[in-house]
Design an enzyme around this catalytic site. Structure first.
Site, PDB file in Angstrom:
ATOM      1  N   ASP A  51       0.823  -1.212   0.000  1.00 17.73           N
ATOM      2  CA  ASP A  51       0.000   0.000   0.000  1.00 17.73           C
ATOM      3  C   ASP A  51       0.857   1.262   0.000  1.00 17.73           C
ATOM      4  O   ASP A  51       2.024   1.236   0.414  1.00 17.73           O
ATOM      5  CB  ASP A  51      -0.864   0.053   1.266  1.00 17.73           C
ATOM      6  CG  ASP A  51      -2.015  -0.942   1.241  1.00 17.73           C
ATOM      7  OD1 ASP A  51      -2.051  -1.790   0.337  1.00 17.73           O
ATOM      8  OD2 ASP A  51      -2.872  -0.854   2.137  1.00 17.73           O
TER       9      ASP A  51
ATOM     10  N   HIS B 288       3.951  -2.130   3.065  1.00 15.62           N
ATOM     11  CA  HIS B 288       3.910  -0.766   2.516  1.00 15.62           C
ATOM     12  C   HIS B 288       5.154  -0.431   1.702  1.00 15.62           C
ATOM     13  O   HIS B 288       6.268  -0.780   2.102  1.00 15.62           O
ATOM     14  CB  HIS B 288       3.763   0.243   3.654  1.00 15.62           C
ATOM     15  CG  HIS B 288       2.450   0.129   4.375  1.00 15.62           C
ATOM     16  ND1 HIS B 288       2.211  -0.829   5.329  1.00 15.62           N
ATOM     17  CD2 HIS B 288       1.304   0.845   4.234  1.00 15.62           C
ATOM     18  CE1 HIS B 288       0.964  -0.707   5.757  1.00 15.62           C
ATOM     19  NE2 HIS B 288       0.389   0.303   5.116  1.00 15.62           N
TER      20      HIS B 288
END
Ligand SMILES: [Zn+2]
Length: 235
Positions: free
Chosen positions: A50, A195
């Site tokens: 993400d 991430h």
């Protein structure tokens, strides 16, 4: 005056319950329409990243994925995707899937319904201009307001959360913690949240460092990496 204040507090309490608590309890804990695991009895897992693309981290991550011959799903921020089209091209060219996280990582809890729809439409327009047909959406922090699901649905998007994360956004977490957490706790069917952008100062560098040993270790353990689209795509 006191009675008026009491009524105002009750009103605010009811708004918070209806706008924030109920949709999150329902969609995160009860609804079967939200994807949180890969449905398979095989030893497969899905890596998802993400908050990118970010030139400081995504390119290093792509190098590690390539070295280990692993494909994954990137849930990008549309505004950043529009800013870094070359990184988006590289992600695509190296065989990964690109899906949508949000326009610029604002929380749906603080958005009115019209703003929720507007941000999603703007995001999809940017992605379309980049030549990407989005099928999956992951709301920021996995948080829903009462219209988040509906807005995704009318845009033909399925919502994906995750079944395991390593808190890799936190300044208190080390690369060793991420490595040990993933190697020890991953189970067949897990959707792993990591991430390649944002987080505490340079956090994604710890993620990249951890993956250098996590990917070969999980492969040795018999795991196969899949992309969300391979499992759930309509096409
Ligand atoms: Zn995020």
């Amino acid at each position: 005056m006191i009675e008026r204040r009491g009524k105002m507090k009750l009103f605010i309490f009811c708004v918070v319950i209806i706008y924030a608590v109920v949709p999150n309890l329902y969609y995160r804990k009860i609804s079967k329409k939200i994807i949180k695991k890969v449905s398979s009895k095989e030893k497969i897992i899905a890596l998802t990243f993400d908050d990118g693309p970010d030139p400081r981290y995504t390119l290093k991550l792509l190098d590690v994925l390539k070295q280990n011959n692993v494909r994954c799903t990137f849930f990008v921020l549309a505004e950043k995707a529009g800013r870094y089209p070359d990184i988006i091209k590289r992600i695509e060219n190296e065989g990964h899937y690109i899906e949508l996280h949000s326009l610029k990582h604002t929380n749906d809890i603080f958005k009115l319904p019209n703003k929720t729809e507007e941000d999603l439409s703007k995001s999809l327009k940017i992605m379309k201009n980049l030549g990407i047909k989005v099928e999956f959406f992951r709301p920021t922090w996995g948080i829903f307001n009462p219209v988040t699901f509906h807005c995704a649905k009318i845009n033909h998007l399925k919502i994906v959360l995750w079944s395991i994360h390593a808190m890799d956004w936190s300044r208190w977490v080390t690369a060793d913690y991420i490595k040990n957490k993933l190697i020890k706790d991953v189970k067949p069917g897990d959707i792993i949240l990591l991430h390649d952008g944002r987080g505490a100062k340079e956090s994604p560098l710890k993620t990249v460092k951890a993956l250098k040993s996590v990917l070969p270790a999980l492969k040795r353990d018999g795991y196969r990496f899949v992309m969300i689209n391979e499992i759930y795509s309509n096409n």
